[in-house]
Scaffold this motif. Structure first.
Motif: not given
Length: 411
Positions: A258-273
């Motif tokens: 998960t180290s790259l999550l959130g670097l470009s915005g919250r979209a990838d964090l919301l899609q995290l499952k």
């Protein structure tokens, strides 16, 4: 000469052994090992048969010739000091971005106060009447309410006892109000939680499975799994002085999955499952067992979670702009609260000594009362033929008045 020097050396050795024993009792080293099985032949003290690793605590006891019951007492104290770790609860599974599946976990609301509106009266009375002196004076005050029992007034003991209890109650209320205010300040602190959008949420409303955004110099609202940070290497610096008293900063590193999550915005964090499987709540600050499973292509089924990937409640983020963390333990399930004892019902050594003295005084009073009652009964039975013992007070007074009137008539 030589005998004196040998005796002096023997005394020095025994003194060193005593110091060693005190240090071993303080550290509790090797207290888990059983006592070694030793067989002595003559004065040589040889060991043979099955070899055992000697216990330093037992060796010191043998040198000082400590009795068997004393050895077991020392062993029990050291053993109980070492095994203070709390047994963990059953393992838990945390679903990421699925709040409806995490509702059964503990809330993040904390309370370290001793009393509430319902429990103050019974707990306060229990705490006060654990002191035998208060119980003794309460018994005296109740006996004084019976007419003819006490030569003093009915409120001679009751009023001072009530004033003492009232003063102590006011002190307890003030101290507990301070605890409630401190808890309220903790529960009403604000942190940003990702729930579709960033929401400013009170700490008490943070739940397991939430993704929180913590910025520099903020405290962590719960025990978190570090997902990512603003640092290019996904590390952050944490101050843990509230946990272990150490002022040096500790390095934490985000999980590789998960180290790259959130670097470009919250979209990838919301899609995290995915889900996190970990041990139940416990008070071990430096241990953690669990794994994380992230859904997605090219990702492995489960990855272990290391201790340096956990951010504990009570620690502070330093020298890092922001971090994202997944809430794992909340409220009284967090390791900080697991290690924090509730406000105890204190009892000093002086109170323990006073309780013993009051019991002794009560025993003496009971013995004196029994002896006086038995002596009075025996004396009255032996002198029952004396008429003035059977006369009522009013009859005796009228007889005295009649005799005085007769004596006053002139002859």
């Amino acid at each position: 000469g030589n005998r004196g020097q040998m005796a002096r050396q023997r005394e020095l050795i025994q003194e060193d052994d005593r110091v060693e024993l005190i240090e071993l009792r303080r550290q509790g080293s090797d207290a888990d090992e059983e006592f070694p099985l030793r067989r002595s032949v003559g004065n040589q003290g040889k060991s043979y048969g099955v070899r055992h690793t000697p216990n330093p605590l037992v060796s010191a006891c043998e040198k000082l010739k400590v009795s068997n019951w004393r050895r077991y007492l020392l062993f029990w104290k050291s053993h109980s000091r070492i095994h203070k770790a709390e047994k963990p609860k059953p393992r838990r599974t945390i679903h990421i971005n699925s709040p409806q599946l995490n509702r059964h976990f503990c809330s993040n609301h904390i309370s370290t106060a001793k009393y509430n509106l319902l429990s103050f009266f019974p707990l306060f009375l229990f705490d006060q009447f654990r002191r035998y002196a208060n119980l003794f004076f309460l018994a005296i005050a109740l006996l004084q309410q019976i007419p003819g029992i006490s030569p003093t007034g009915r409120f001679t003991t009751a009023v001072p006892l009530f004033l003492v209890l009232l003063a102590v109650a006011v002190k307890e209320i003030i101290e507990d109000l301070r605890r409630h205010r401190a808890d309220s300040r903790q529960n009403r602190q604000v942190v940003k939680v990702l729930r579709g959008v960033y929401e400013d949420t009170h700490w008490k409303n943070v739940v397991v499975g939430d993704i929180v955004w913590v910025r520099d110099k903020q405290f962590f609202p719960a025990d978190l799994l570090l997902l990512s940070s603003s640092d290019p290497k996904s590390i952050c610096y944490v101050k843990t002085s509230n946990l272990d008293g150490e002022t040096n900063l500790k390095i934490k590193q985000a999980h590789p999955e998960t180290s790259l999550l959130g670097l470009s915005g919250r979209a990838d964090l919301l899609q995290l499952k995915g889900c996190v499987e970990c041990e139940g709540p416990n008070n071990r600050l430096y241990e953690f067992t669990g794994n994380i499973s992230v859904q997605g292509k090219g990702r492995r089924a489960a990855e272990p979670i290391l201790t340096n990937q956990i951010l504990l409640r009570g620690s502070q983020l330093r020298n890092t702009r922001w971090v994202y963390g997944l809430v794992i333990y909340t409220g009284h399930d967090s390791k900080l609260l697991r290690n924090a004892n509730r406000a105890p019902l204190k009892r000093s050594n002086m109170e323990s000594i006073t309780n013993g003295q009051v019991l002794y005084l009560f025993f003496v009073l009971v013995v004196l009362s029994l002896v006086s009652s038995i002596a009075s009964t025996v004396w009255n039975s032996l002198n029952s033929h004396r008429f003035y013992l059977r006369m009522e007070a009013s009859t005796y007074v009228s007889a005295q008045a009649q005799q005085s009137s007769i004596c006053s008539i002139p002859s």
